[in-house]
Design a protein around this motif. Structure first.
Motif, mmCIF file in Angstrom:
data_model
loop_
_atom_site.group_PDB
_atom_site.id
_atom_site.type_symbol
_atom_site.label_atom_id
_atom_site.label_comp_id
_atom_site.label_asym_id
_atom_site.label_seq_id
_atom_site.Cartn_x
_atom_site.Cartn_y
_atom_site.Cartn_z
ATOM 1 N N SER A 65 1.138 6.159 -7.296
ATOM 2 C CA SER A 65 -0.058 6.928 -7.647
ATOM 3 C C SER A 65 0.173 8.426 -7.481
ATOM 4 N N GLN A 66 0.839 8.811 -6.402
ATOM 5 C CA GLN A 66 1.109 10.230 -6.171
ATOM 6 C C GLN A 66 2.042 10.802 -7.236
ATOM 7 N N ARG A 73 0.822 -1.207 0.000
ATOM 8 C CA ARG A 73 0.000 0.000 0.000
ATOM 9 C C ARG A 73 0.861 1.264 0.000
ATOM 10 N N VAL A 74 1.996 1.184 0.650
ATOM 11 C CA VAL A 74 2.911 2.331 0.663
ATOM 12 C C VAL A 74 3.454 2.587 -0.742
ATOM 13 N N GLN A 75 3.925 1.504 -1.385
ATOM 14 C CA GLN A 75 4.469 1.633 -2.734
ATOM 15 C C GLN A 75 3.392 2.073 -3.715
ATOM 16 N N GLY A 135 1.064 13.689 -9.740
ATOM 17 C CA GLY A 135 1.828 14.930 -9.688
ATOM 18 C C GLY A 135 2.493 15.298 -10.996
ATOM 19 N N CYS A 136 2.783 14.301 -11.821
ATOM 20 C CA CYS A 136 3.555 14.549 -13.043
ATOM 21 C C CYS A 136 2.752 14.378 -14.326
ATOM 22 N N THR A 137 1.552 13.843 -14.227
ATOM 23 C CA THR A 137 0.713 13.657 -15.414
ATOM 24 C C THR A 137 -0.715 14.102 -15.079
ATOM 25 N N PRO A 138 -1.555 14.300 -16.089
ATOM 26 C CA PRO A 138 -2.945 14.705 -15.839
ATOM 27 C C PRO A 138 -3.903 13.533 -15.661
ATOM 28 N N PHE A 139 -3.355 12.325 -15.405
ATOM 29 C CA PHE A 139 -4.191 11.145 -15.423
ATOM 30 C C PHE A 139 -4.512 10.630 -14.028
ATOM 31 N N PRO A 140 -5.796 10.430 -13.706
ATOM 32 C CA PRO A 140 -6.175 9.842 -12.416
ATOM 33 C C PRO A 140 -5.840 8.356 -12.391
ATOM 34 N N THR A 141 -5.645 7.830 -11.191
ATOM 35 C CA THR A 141 -5.287 6.415 -11.056
ATOM 36 C C THR A 141 -6.403 5.607 -10.407
ATOM 37 N N ILE A 142 -6.415 4.321 -10.736
ATOM 38 C CA ILE A 142 -7.245 3.325 -10.066
ATOM 39 C C ILE A 142 -6.261 2.358 -9.421
#
Length: 262
Positions: free
Chosen positions: A21-22, A14-16, A26-33
């Motif tokens: 994800s962060q 979960r940490v990794q 922070g570097c792209t405009p894409f949300p993560t799942i």
């Protein structure tokens, strides 16, 4: 074409997973799942397939000791990028057999390279390419590699047919052509293309079983780059993406000039 915008991150730590994800956020405009197991990943891939354009995968999941996560993504047509804690030639061969787009070690330096790849794979959804080769088997091979990069692919079995496809599809941005074809060979095809499409509007990669003078001739008649058969997957990916990045950069420069002169 559907505008997929989400990146699926599969990581049991979960940490990794949060770090990855962060960084992407922070570097792209894409949300993560985010998924932490094979079961969660499978649910996300099937339920939200239409919103996912790439999956960042960990091959070592608690409920997946055999690395089934990569073939799963492949079966659903989701381009996959693998993050691994260790690397070997054996791992490389396994990943390439599973048609992964690329693989990275879990370090900050390689995370940045992965983010650049994610952005390229997103842009590739809107790219159309043409593969011209008289070998049905080799056409299928190159088309499969391009499809794995999220690129839409058209095919032609000789130079004349390639010109017909180009005439009917003005939005093609990349042509990959063999030299030895009936009716019109690769050199003739490139000369015909360059009569109307310069290098800064359409990229051409020549392919031949021979190097040396073939390479020089391809470049002289107007190809942007050249590959020798048999094609190595990693080299193919790098050269295709390099040409598309150059086209994007030149287009951006033209837009800046037009804006400055407006």
């Amino acid at each position: 074409m559907t505008d997929h915008r989400h990146v699926l991150v599969v990581e049991d730590s979960r940490v990794q997973a949060k770090i990855i994800s962060q960084h992407i956020a922070g570097c792209t405009p894409f949300p993560t799942i985010v998924a932490h197991s094979l079961a969660e990943a499978e649910q996300a891939m099937t339920a939200r397939r239409e919103s996912i354009f790439v999956a960042i995968l960990d091959r070592n999941l608690p409920d997946d000791p055999d690395g089934r996560i990569v073939p799963l993504a492949k079966s659903l047509g989701i381009p996959s990028v693998v993050m691994t804690a260790s690397f070997s030639e054996e791992v490389r061969k396994l990943l390439l057999e599973d048609n992964v787009v690329d693989y990275f070690i879990k370090t900050m330096a390689e995370m940045e390279a992965m983010e650049r790849l994610i952005e390229r794979l997103y842009k590739n959804q809107f790219v159309r390419a043409l593969v011209a080769d008289d070998s049905k088997l080799f056409r299928a091979r190159l088309s499969g590699l391009l499809t794995n990069l999220n690129i839409q692919v058209l095919e032609a079995e000789d130079g004349r047919q390639a010109l017909d496809v180009l005439a009917a599809n003005d939005d093609i941005r990349l042509v990959i052509t063999d030299y030895n074809m009936p009716n019109l060979d690769g050199f003739g095809l490139i000369e015909e293309i360059r009569a109307g499409k310069p290098k800064d509007k359409l990229a051409i990669i020549g392919v031949s079983a021979e190097g040396g003078h073939q390479t020089v001739r391809f470049l002289k008649v107007g190809a942007n780059d050249f590959l020798v058969k048999p094609v190595e997957v990693e080299e193919f990916t790098c050269r295709v993406h390099m040409q598309l990045d150059i086209l994007d950069l030149l287009q951006h420069c033209r837009e800046l000039v037009a804006k400055a002169n407006a």
